[in-house]
Design an enzyme around this catalytic site. Structure first.
Site, PDB file in Angstrom:
ATOM      1  N   ARG A  52     -13.147  -7.539  10.198  1.00 30.64           N
ATOM      2  CA  ARG A  52     -12.551  -6.348  11.177  1.00 30.64           C
ATOM      3  C   ARG A  52     -13.031  -7.734  12.789  1.00 30.64           C
ATOM      4  O   ARG A  52     -12.092  -8.082  13.525  1.00 30.64           O
ATOM      5  CB  ARG A  52     -12.522  -5.464  11.584  1.00 30.64           C
ATOM      6  CG  ARG A  52     -11.233  -5.522  12.527  1.00 30.64           C
ATOM      7  CD  ARG A  52     -10.297  -3.640  11.151  1.00 30.64           C
ATOM      8  NE  ARG A  52     -11.493  -2.791  11.437  1.00 30.64           N
ATOM      9  CZ  ARG A  52     -12.645  -1.666  12.030  1.00 30.64           C
ATOM     10  NH1 ARG A  52     -12.452  -2.602  13.371  1.00 30.64           N
ATOM     11  NH2 ARG A  52     -12.908  -1.011  12.155  1.00 30.64           N
ATOM     12  N   TYR A 104      10.557 -16.851  23.732  1.00 27.22           N
ATOM     13  CA  TYR A 104      10.576 -16.037  22.586  1.00 27.22           C
ATOM     14  C   TYR A 104      10.843 -14.735  22.265  1.00 27.22           C
ATOM     15  O   TYR A 104       9.981 -14.364  23.465  1.00 27.22           O
ATOM     16  CB  TYR A 104       9.235 -15.980  22.497  1.00 27.22           C
ATOM     17  CG  TYR A 104       9.087 -16.178  20.495  1.00 27.22           C
ATOM     18  CD1 TYR A 104       9.780 -16.648  19.718  1.00 27.22           C
ATOM     19  CD2 TYR A 104       8.557 -14.654  20.316  1.00 27.22           C
ATOM     20  CE1 TYR A 104       9.461 -16.197  18.305  1.00 27.22           C
ATOM     21  CE2 TYR A 104       8.091 -14.399  19.170  1.00 27.22           C
ATOM     22  CZ  TYR A 104       9.025 -14.647  17.801  1.00 27.22           C
ATOM     23  OH  TYR A 104       8.970 -14.358  16.684  1.00 27.22           O
ATOM     24  N   ASP A 177       2.623 -20.414  27.244  1.00 30.30           N
ATOM     25  CA  ASP A 177       2.850 -20.248  25.598  1.00 30.30           C
ATOM     26  C   ASP A 177       2.975 -21.247  25.588  1.00 30.30           C
ATOM     27  O   ASP A 177       4.110 -21.978  25.775  1.00 30.30           O
ATOM     28  CB  ASP A 177       3.792 -19.284  25.228  1.00 30.30           C
ATOM     29  CG  ASP A 177       4.494 -19.083  23.590  1.00 30.30           C
ATOM     30  OD1 ASP A 177       3.887 -20.502  23.100  1.00 30.30           O
ATOM     31  OD2 ASP A 177       4.753 -18.386  23.298  1.00 30.30           O
ATOM     32  N   LYS A 202       3.084 -22.118  13.627  1.00 26.31           N
ATOM     33  CA  LYS A 202       3.654 -23.198  13.823  1.00 26.31           C
ATOM     34  C   LYS A 202       3.594 -24.449  14.208  1.00 26.31           C
ATOM     35  O   LYS A 202       2.732 -24.999  12.582  1.00 26.31           O
ATOM     36  CB  LYS A 202       4.884 -23.097  15.367  1.00 26.31           C
ATOM     37  CG  LYS A 202       5.077 -21.222  15.544  1.00 26.31           C
ATOM     38  CD  LYS A 202       6.577 -20.939  14.692  1.00 26.31           C
ATOM     39  CE  LYS A 202       6.498 -19.280  15.117  1.00 26.31           C
ATOM     40  NZ  LYS A 202       7.126 -19.015  15.891  1.00 26.31           N
TER      41      LYS A 202
HETATM   42  C1  PLP Z   1       6.217 -17.602  16.876  1.00 21.93           C
HETATM   43  C2  PLP Z   1       6.619 -17.556  18.127  1.00 21.93           C
HETATM   44  C3  PLP Z   1       5.725 -16.950  18.967  1.00 21.93           C
HETATM   45  C4  PLP Z   1       5.603 -15.269  17.765  1.00 21.93           C
HETATM   46  O1  PLP Z   1       5.065 -15.875  16.730  1.00 21.93           O
HETATM   47  P1  PLP Z   1       3.838 -15.551  15.595  1.00 21.93           P
HETATM   48  O2  PLP Z   1       3.320 -16.157  14.818  1.00 21.93           O
HETATM   49  O3  PLP Z   1       5.984 -15.568  14.581  1.00 21.93           O
HETATM   50  O4  PLP Z   1       4.171 -13.794  15.435  1.00 21.93           O
HETATM   51  C5  PLP Z   1       5.374 -16.999  20.369  1.00 21.93           C
HETATM   52  N1  PLP Z   1       6.458 -17.628  20.908  1.00 21.93           N
HETATM   53  C6  PLP Z   1       6.473 -18.535  20.829  1.00 21.93           C
HETATM   54  C7  PLP Z   1       7.028 -19.677  21.254  1.00 21.93           C
HETATM   55  C8  PLP Z   1       7.612 -18.834  19.789  1.00 21.93           C
HETATM   56  O5  PLP Z   1       7.768 -19.958  19.187  1.00 21.93           O
END
Ligand code: PLP
Length: 382
Positions: A52, A104, A177, A202
């Site tokens: 963990r 997001y 982000d 992504k």
């Molecule tokens: C998909 C996404 C998230 C969240 O991430 P997950 O891997 O789906 O939990 C946060 N910010 C952006 C810009 C995203 O595209």
């Protein structure tokens, strides 16, 4: 020995060349162990104790990301949201947090939950207005500024250096982000961010086969140590197999992002001024309000994310998403395959996204196939 540092593309392609000394294996092993034996002195070996906390494969993924982000350290989580929630878990009641009004939706929804249930003081600013961030930060002492650039799903661009100056003058921490603009194109920490956040689901992983999230830190601080404890205690670390797929994905990050950027720009140019498309939202187009800033801070391409506002009403956007045969009608982004979504439906009734907006995640296919697919879907939709 060579004395010039290797470029990030080389470091990514070789996953830092961490070749196993014992076997010479060029690809890393997957260390599935959930617990680690102590040595003859009853000491943990290399700090490995329990799964963990992470483990060797997780650490390898973290080393690659830290190297690409130019970070002091990176932590990988089981999903982007797990990483975001860990950051928000460091907030205390009464802390003032500033975030964009459009970004997001999962992150906004969690911040609203923190406001309603935990007493966080939240200001959501209009990210399309260049003065709004300064006003939101100036309104009261601020603990955390969270920005996203380009912003999902409008692809508004925020100047990271300017945001960092504003946040730091107010004594706040800046988190960016960078999911849509990973380090192959944008060096957010170098531009002044304190932390970068990735949904590694992504572009970093790139094949729509895992969920993963990352926080990378410009420097090691008590907050960073706290984030480590939170990840361990919440049990939100990534699993070894997913970490291995993430390492594998990152080896092709640069070439995938370059190709996606090339395809997206071609699609954006094709549909700008198209009779069935009211507007193309893509930072790579000179007509985009954020183009100049994007050009300065996204030096490896504008990415594969763009949105089309169709002429007519939301039912046409809905039909275009249904009628595509090459674009896959699915949410998410940053994979090798192109996806299309009618974003309003995905975000739900409280979404402020226009009903006519189609969000495209452009992959690495042949751009002309993608353009022809959108053309036939637009034709069929009316
Ligand atoms: C998909 C996404 C998230 C969240 O991430 P997950 O891997 O789906 O939990 C946060 N910010 C952006 C810009 C995203 O595209």
């Amino acid at each position: 020995m060579r004395n010039t540092p290797l470029s990030p593309a080389t470091r990514a392609a070789q996953a830092l060349r961490l070749i196993d000394e014992r076997t010479g294996a060029v690809t890393p092993a997957i260390e599935m162990a959930s617990t680690f034996a102590r040595d003859a002195d009853y000491a943990p070996r290399q700090d490995y104790i329990y799964g963990r906390d992470g483990g060797p494969t997780v650490e390898h993924a973290e080393a690659v990301i830290a190297s690409l982000d130019g970070a002091a350290a990176s932590k990988v989580f089981a999903s982007g949201m797990a990483a975001a929630v860990a950051m928000f878990e460091t907030l205390r009641a009464g802390d003032h947090v500033v975030a964009p009004r459009v970004m997001y939706h999962g992150v906004i929804n969690w911040l609203i939950r923190m406001r309603d249930l935990r007493g966080i003081d939240l200001t959501l600013y209009d990210q399309a207005n260049p003065d709004a961030l300064a006003e939101a930060i100036a309104s009261k002492p601020t603990r955390l500024v969270w920005i996203e650039t380009p912003t999902n799903p409008n692809w508004d661009v925020t100047d990271i250096s300017a945001a960092a100056d504003l946040a730091h003058q107010a004594g706040a921490v800046l988190v960016v982000d960078v999911t849509a603009a990973p380090p192959c194109t944008m060096a957010a920490l170098e531009l002044g961010a304190d932390y970068v956040f990735h949904s590694a689901t992504k572009y970093l992983a790139g094949h729509s086969d895992i969920t993963a999230g990352v926080l990378s830190a410009a420097r090691i601080t008590p907050l960073w140590e706290e984030l480590g404890s939170i990840r361990t205690l919440m049990g939100s670390v990534i699993a070894a197999f997913e970490a291995w797929l993430l390492i594998r994905g990152m080896r092709t990050l640069f070439i995938r992002y370059e190709r996606a950027s090339h395809n997206a720009l071609k699609i954006a140019r094709h549909f700008e001024g198209h009779p069935k498309v009211a507007q193309v939202l893509y930072p790579g187009l000179p007509s985009h309000p954020g183009h100049e800033i994007a050009r300065a801070q996204m030096q490896g391409g504008f990415g594969g994310m763009l949105s089309l506002l169709v002429t007519g009403d939301g039912s046409i956007a809905h039909d275009v998403a249904r009628f595509c045969e090459v674009f896959i009608p699915a949410t998410s982004l940053g994979g090798v395959e192109s996806l299309i979504e009618h974003r309003k439906v995905v975000e739900g009734p409280n979404s402020v996204v226009p009903d006519t907006l189609l969000r495209l995640s452009v992959g690495i296919e042949d751009a002309d196939d993608l353009i022809a697919d959108l053309e036939q879907a637009l034709d069929r939709a009316r």
